[in-house]
Design a protein around this motif. Sequence first.
Motif, PDB file in Angstrom:
ATOM      1  N   THR A   1       0.849  -1.186   0.000  1.00 21.46           N
ATOM      2  CA  THR A   1       0.000   0.000   0.000  1.00 21.46           C
ATOM      3  C   THR A   1       0.887   1.238   0.000  1.00 21.46           C
ATOM      4  O   THR A   1       2.001   1.210   0.521  1.00 21.46           O
ATOM      5  N   CYS A   2       0.390   2.308  -0.599  1.00 19.20           N
ATOM      6  CA  CYS A   2       1.133   3.572  -0.665  1.00 19.20           C
ATOM      7  C   CYS A   2       0.290   4.687  -0.060  1.00 19.20           C
ATOM      8  O   CYS A   2      -0.927   4.744  -0.271  1.00 19.20           O
ATOM      9  N   ASP A   3       0.949   5.570   0.680  1.00 15.67           N
ATOM     10  CA  ASP A   3       0.242   6.716   1.264  1.00 15.67           C
ATOM     11  C   ASP A   3      -0.352   7.581   0.162  1.00 15.67           C
ATOM     12  O   ASP A   3       0.286   7.837  -0.861  1.00 15.67           O
ATOM     13  N   GLN A   4      -1.579   8.042   0.392  1.00 18.72           N
ATOM     14  CA  GLN A   4      -2.272   8.840  -0.609  1.00 18.72           C
ATOM     15  C   GLN A   4      -1.538  10.145  -0.909  1.00 18.72           C
ATOM     16  O   GLN A   4      -1.428  10.568  -2.056  1.00 18.72           O
ATOM     17  N   LYS A   5      -1.014  10.773   0.135  1.00 18.69           N
ATOM     18  CA  LYS A   5      -0.381  12.081  -0.037  1.00 18.69           C
ATOM     19  C   LYS A   5       1.055  11.939  -0.521  1.00 18.69           C
ATOM     20  O   LYS A   5       1.843  11.187   0.048  1.00 18.69           O
ATOM     21  N   ALA A   6       1.382  12.671  -1.592  1.00 18.64           N
ATOM     22  CA  ALA A   6       2.751  12.679  -2.100  1.00 18.64           C
ATOM     23  C   ALA A   6       3.657  13.472  -1.166  1.00 18.64           C
ATOM     24  O   ALA A   6       3.212  14.386  -0.475  1.00 18.64           O
ATOM     25  N   VAL A   7       4.935  13.117  -1.160  1.00 15.09           N
ATOM     26  CA  VAL A   7       5.923  13.808  -0.323  1.00 15.09           C
ATOM     27  C   VAL A   7       6.745  14.728  -1.217  1.00 15.09           C
ATOM     28  O   VAL A   7       7.401  14.265  -2.157  1.00 15.09           O
ATOM     29  N   GLY A   8       6.720  16.027  -0.945  1.00 14.96           N
ATOM     30  CA  GLY A   8       7.508  16.993  -1.711  1.00 14.96           C
ATOM     31  C   GLY A   8       8.913  17.108  -1.169  1.00 14.96           C
ATOM     32  O   GLY A   8       9.175  16.827   0.005  1.00 14.96           O
ATOM     33  N   ILE A   9       9.833  17.534  -2.023  1.00  9.22           N
ATOM     34  CA  ILE A   9      11.237  17.553  -1.623  1.00  9.22           C
ATOM     35  C   ILE A   9      11.559  18.648  -0.611  1.00  9.22           C
ATOM     36  O   ILE A   9      12.371  18.462   0.293  1.00  9.22           O
ATOM     37  N   GLU A  10      10.916  19.831  -0.720  1.00  9.85           N
ATOM     38  CA  GLU A  10      11.270  20.939   0.174  1.00  9.85           C
ATOM     39  C   GLU A  10      11.010  20.615   1.648  1.00  9.85           C
ATOM     40  O   GLU A  10      11.910  20.746   2.480  1.00  9.85           O
ATOM     41  N   PRO A  11       9.799  20.196   2.009  1.00 11.48           N
ATOM     42  CA  PRO A  11       9.607  19.832   3.421  1.00 11.48           C
ATOM     43  C   PRO A  11      10.411  18.617   3.837  1.00 11.48           C
ATOM     44  O   PRO A  11      10.773  18.476   4.998  1.00 11.48           O
ATOM     45  N   LEU A  12      10.710  17.741   2.888  1.00 10.64           N
ATOM     46  CA  LEU A  12      11.477  16.536   3.196  1.00 10.64           C
ATOM     47  C   LEU A  12      12.857  16.886   3.740  1.00 10.64           C
ATOM     48  O   LEU A  12      13.378  16.209   4.619  1.00 10.64           O
ATOM     49  N   VAL A  13      13.461  17.959   3.227  1.00  8.39           N
ATOM     50  CA  VAL A  13      14.785  18.377   3.690  1.00  8.39           C
ATOM     51  C   VAL A  13      14.705  19.652   4.532  1.00  8.39           C
ATOM     52  O   VAL A  13      15.686  20.364   4.714  1.00  8.39           O
ATOM     53  N   GLU A  14      13.481  19.940   5.037  1.00  9.24           N
ATOM     54  CA  GLU A  14      13.259  21.072   5.939  1.00  9.24           C
ATOM     55  C   GLU A  14      13.705  22.397   5.316  1.00  9.24           C
ATOM     56  O   GLU A  14      14.267  23.261   5.988  1.00  9.24           O
TER      57      GLU A  14
END
Length: 370
Positions: free
Chosen positions: A241-254
């Motif tokens: 299963t995959c989370d519905q919400k995509a992960v963006g790069i900017e918040p990923l690296v704060e």
Amino acid sequence: MLRRLSALRARRRSSIKFFVIYTTVVLSLSSVSLLSKRRNKVERVLRELTLTNTSDTGNTSFNFMSSVDQQLAQINRTRRNVLPNYYLGPGGEAYQRAKLTFVHYPKGGGTTIKDCFINISDSRGQSTPPTVFAGNAAEVKGTLLNGGMQDVPVFMGTYAFGICDYLTSEECAYFTILRDPIDRMVSHYFFCKYGGESNAPCDLPIEDFAVLVTNVFFHQLTFTHNCRRESGAVPGDGKWTCDQKAVGIEPLVEYDEVKIGRIMNDVEAQLDKNFAVIGILEELETSLLLLQETFGVPFYEQCRGAHSNGNRKESEERRRERKLAKETLMKSERAQLAMAADIRLYKRAKEIFEQQKGKSQLLRTMNVSR
């Protein structure tokens, strides 16, 4: 005595009221300060994208942010089954048997290509290619991980980049059609303003709209979905299963400007390795010719002269609005910073496009015959 108590209570109420007002003012000022700092940090990130030295590429792994290394590696890695640019790489028949994935750059001529694909599929008696967008990307990836849809020959959509990673096929090819980011933003703005869908509010001035929308193509190439395997009766046999919400790069690296700058360098350097063909809307018919030569699909023969959203007549007033909006963006430092990554990627894409044209035998033959 009663008078003294009343006066004391009045002073106490007055002190409490003053404290509440003072606290509210202080908190409000703090919020404004935090928002200002946040905005300044984002602007530094965007500025970094224009200033980072592109010669600092070639690094194939990151050692920072250990808690998100897996997602960063997914963005940064050399993709195992993706065919590189047809004209700048080895070429060959692999491109004509590869599974195709069209990355739809919104308001960049993508609807024309999607309609073209549908018409070609209909003429061949094939089913309509599935569209991968924000609402179903996680479901599509989960289905692919669980072994479904593996026989689908073509995928397309705004969230289609990354689909090749989930295919068991040995050969998969991405292609896209890009547009000048400023022209694209103007088109997006008026599409939104006159009734189209958008994640950003449509009633803003175009400069503020651009700052909210920012870099569409960069985000398309760097988002990820977190996928996991559920526990099954047999180890390694659970459902994905995959989370519905995509992960963006900017918040990923704060919002770390150095890290985003390095990722931007890598994305730019990988364009010719991740895309078998890059087309340009401003030269759409030439782009269709390159697609046909690469994949053996009759894009040029069946779709030249077509433009799905380009035949609508505009009033003189609407044309003036667009012209003024474009001039506003071109003069705005804030807007230029907000779109810095896409502007830089488009510049590189145009360089690749010119190289493709220079190496195209079909284009050379057609020019000679004319």
